[in-house]
Design an enzyme around this catalytic site. Sequence first.
Site, mmCIF file in Angstrom:
data_model
loop_
_atom_site.group_PDB
_atom_site.id
_atom_site.type_symbol
_atom_site.label_atom_id
_atom_site.label_comp_id
_atom_site.label_asym_id
_atom_site.label_seq_id
_atom_site.Cartn_x
_atom_site.Cartn_y
_atom_site.Cartn_z
ATOM 1 N N CYS A 87 -0.285 2.209 9.347
ATOM 2 C CA CYS A 87 0.065 2.047 10.751
ATOM 3 C C CYS A 87 0.263 0.565 11.096
ATOM 4 C CB CYS A 87 -0.961 2.623 11.704
ATOM 5 S SG CYS A 87 -1.293 4.350 11.442
ATOM 6 N N ARG A 143 4.271 -0.553 6.972
ATOM 7 C CA ARG A 143 2.883 -0.099 7.002
ATOM 8 C C ARG A 143 2.758 1.408 7.219
ATOM 9 N NH1 ARG A 143 -0.701 -4.300 7.704
ATOM 10 N NH2 ARG A 143 -2.264 -2.833 8.406
ATOM 11 N N TRP A 181 1.338 5.954 9.999
ATOM 12 C CA TRP A 181 1.122 6.633 8.730
ATOM 13 C C TRP A 181 0.047 7.663 9.036
ATOM 14 C CZ3 TRP A 181 -2.876 7.478 5.196
ATOM 15 C CH2 TRP A 181 -2.480 7.931 3.921
ATOM 16 N N ASN A 223 -4.919 2.046 14.531
ATOM 17 C CA ASN A 223 -4.778 2.078 13.074
ATOM 18 C C ASN A 223 -6.166 2.325 12.517
ATOM 19 O OD1 ASN A 223 -4.190 1.540 10.368
ATOM 20 N ND2 ASN A 223 -4.375 -0.676 10.642
ATOM 21 N N GLY A 224 -6.300 3.275 11.574
ATOM 22 C CA GLY A 224 -7.613 3.547 10.986
ATOM 23 C C GLY A 224 -8.027 4.985 11.233
ATOM 24 N N GLU A 257 2.142 0.596 -15.179
ATOM 25 C CA GLU A 257 2.817 0.040 -14.000
ATOM 26 C C GLU A 257 4.261 0.542 -13.923
ATOM 27 O OE1 GLU A 257 2.022 -1.253 -11.358
ATOM 28 O OE2 GLU A 257 3.740 -2.381 -10.610
ATOM 29 N N LYS A 265 5.698 2.686 -10.743
ATOM 30 C CA LYS A 265 6.890 2.286 -9.972
ATOM 31 C C LYS A 265 7.882 3.452 -9.910
ATOM 32 C CE LYS A 265 5.859 -0.791 -8.211
ATOM 33 N NZ LYS A 265 4.687 -1.497 -8.458
ATOM 34 N N GLU A 302 6.569 6.356 -7.583
ATOM 35 C CA GLU A 302 6.578 6.104 -6.140
ATOM 36 C C GLU A 302 7.978 5.896 -5.582
ATOM 37 O OE1 GLU A 302 4.959 1.509 -6.463
ATOM 38 O OE2 GLU A 302 4.596 2.598 -4.626
ATOM 39 N N HIS A 324 -2.762 12.245 -29.829
ATOM 40 C CA HIS A 324 -3.959 13.007 -29.448
ATOM 41 C C HIS A 324 -3.652 14.015 -28.343
ATOM 42 C CE1 HIS A 324 -6.371 10.537 -32.066
ATOM 43 N NE2 HIS A 324 -5.799 9.451 -31.533
ATOM 44 N N LYS A 345 2.280 0.506 3.073
ATOM 45 C CA LYS A 345 2.027 -0.718 2.324
ATOM 46 C C LYS A 345 0.545 -1.085 2.289
ATOM 47 C CE LYS A 345 3.516 -4.512 0.293
ATOM 48 N NZ LYS A 345 3.909 -4.315 -1.102
HETATM 49 C C1 F6R Z 1 2.312 0.196 -5.754
HETATM 50 C C2 F6R Z 1 1.510 -0.481 -4.756
HETATM 51 C C3 F6R Z 1 0.116 -0.011 -4.540
HETATM 52 C C4 F6R Z 1 -0.815 -1.192 -4.208
HETATM 53 C C5 F6R Z 1 -2.222 -0.668 -3.858
HETATM 54 C C6 F6R Z 1 -3.181 -1.803 -3.583
HETATM 55 O O1 F6R Z 1 3.579 -0.381 -5.884
HETATM 56 O O2 F6R Z 1 1.954 -1.371 -4.093
HETATM 57 O O3 F6R Z 1 -0.350 0.709 -5.626
HETATM 58 O O4 F6R Z 1 -0.863 -2.048 -5.307
HETATM 59 O O5 F6R Z 1 -2.140 0.163 -2.743
HETATM 60 O O6 F6R Z 1 -2.744 -2.575 -2.506
HETATM 61 P P1 F6R Z 1 -3.334 -4.015 -2.249
HETATM 62 O O7 F6R Z 1 -2.912 -4.885 -3.372
HETATM 63 O O8 F6R Z 1 -2.762 -4.436 -0.933
HETATM 64 O O9 F6R Z 1 -4.828 -3.869 -2.213
#
Ligand code: F6R
Length: 636
Positions: A2, A27, A75, A101-102, A505, A509, A512, A528, A631
């Site tokens: 949010c 966000r 969100w 937010n929260g 990673e 990527k 998501e 395995h 985010k």
């Molecule tokens: C994936 C991504 C998330 C963040 C995770 C932690 O591309 O961005 O997996 O890495 O939510 O976020 P931060 O670094 O803000 O604690």
Amino acid sequence: MCGIVGYVGRQAALEVVTAGLRRLEYRGYDSAGVAVLADGVLATAKKAGKLVNLEKELGERPLPAATTGLGHTRWATHGAPNDVNAHPHLDDAGRVAVVHNGIIENFARLRAELEERGHRLTSETDTEVVSHLLAEEYSACGGLAEAMRLVCRRLEGAFTLVAVAAEEPGVVVGARRNSPLVVGVGQGEGFLASDVSAFIEYTRDAIELGQDQVVELRRDGAGGPDATGGTGGADGTGGAVAVTVTGFDGLPAEVREFHIDWDASAAEKGGYDYFMLKEIAEQPKAVADTLLGRIDGSGHLSLDELRIPPEELREVDKVVIVACGTAHHAGLIAKYAVEHWTRVPCEVDLASEFRYRDPILGPRALVIAISQSGETMDTLMALRHAREQGSKVVAICNTNGATIPRESDAVLYTHAGPEVAVASTKAFLTQLVACYLVALYLGQVRGTRSGEEIREQVRELSGIGDAVERVLETMEPVRELARSLSSRNTVLFLGRHVGHPVALEGALKLKELAYMHAEGFAAGELKHGPIALIEEGVPVVVVVPSPRDRAVLHDKIVSNIQEIRARGARTIVIAEEGDEAVVPYADHLVRIPATPPLLQPLVATVPLQVFACELATARGNEVDQPRNLAKSVTVE
Ligand code: F6R
């Protein structure tokens, strides 16, 4: 999780608020809404879906002109992302509007109490209880800031709240507990926002709020109770806006003023189609900026920010890294560097699991919390747990003044600049750089590595920006390959040693962004079980360690490539320049510059970012705002 904006000043509130929401949309983007206060009446508009839906609605049904307002991009946590559940929420009489937010954990009980007292709540959200409670308290005390303090004392959970009241034009009030809120101080105007990007266009002077604080922005001459203990304010053509900050208990609170050292252009797309593309391209600079000022002329590391005396660092008997998602992958890579350079055991935990496993901590454990946003609730809770057990916590963070660095014993800021795309790219690379710096510094302080060795690694690190640049210049074949795979359902990723977290990673990527089944494995684990997933034509990306000083690993992974190829896999091999042994087994070969083995993730990750971004585009997905995500994850 949010985005929130509040505004009071001399400009059209609706324009300022919607511009702020556009910058905060990363966000959360399930729904959006605004409220403005004109002639003692609150007027609102809210719409499910992205901000553009709200903007369309505002185009068709404009709100009255006003200079006080607030807005929200959501969100969803409680209640579906529909128009009714969109914020702002008002009380029955429409006297108070609130955005949040929260999560308010005791909302069910508060809602039942309100309903017993005859309130009619119309949404499924936890937020709506706040507007009704605020209206009740407002009637009793006659001031929005005081009503907010009284209400906050009754709330449990994590929340940022921003509210306006019909009877107090020229006043916006905010509150925060475990969730971000910053104040922007402009000329005759004031802003409240989840992060500074919402108001960077108007001012670079900001105030950081502490835990359990309420802030009131009051325009000169605004009606209602007098503001006392003002901590700031600015004169302008429209008069001053006084900023008053107190604790939930009403006592004046200490605040920290700061100046934002990047400008609005850093938060714009700058000619790229997506923020993610821009952020991938910014990586060479982000890496270089993160090294800046941390290496002296003789190649010696000076991390003054660590603020933990060398004698204490020499006593450390364990390093524990806590983080989530991509930041967790940075931690997994850091483990190899920490253990190799310092010979101190290193554990890496998913922050969301950390405190529940009852980890063995104490004053000699050094905990490193990695977070781009500095607001991730899981990581925050993990660091609090570590500090309660007496451990020192160092944060690696990209957001100045966020909660995680503020609650840590020390912080090493990554200098990636604002990362707007939900999928993390440049923040990841800079987190790696920061981890390498901490590991080398520990090695330097503890004497486990010679000065020459450290200088050599630092020299190599200093050249990484150029190496990343070279990778970026050769990405067209990767983009072409990605487009050719757009109709596939599955892509697998393999790696060994530091290549394993790189594979994780790459898979994250792809999941998501492209919404594809993607999994990362340690290449040696395949036999395995997961090798059963290999069938004709399945694309498998393999991150190959350098043959120069990892000959054993290299040979083993070449065998692994042959094993999967024999079973029909289409191999996409990421290997350093000059590695000829992989050529016969690579259906697609992606070259990366040679680096020392531990630093290879800094270059090997880049093609995987480009690959995921292009696949998402080819599949018609929203690159910067993938579905269901946000985010900054400020709920557990
Ligand atoms: C994936 C991504 C998330 C963040 C995770 C932690 O591309 O961005 O997996 O890495 O939510 O976020 P931060 O670094 O803000 O604690």
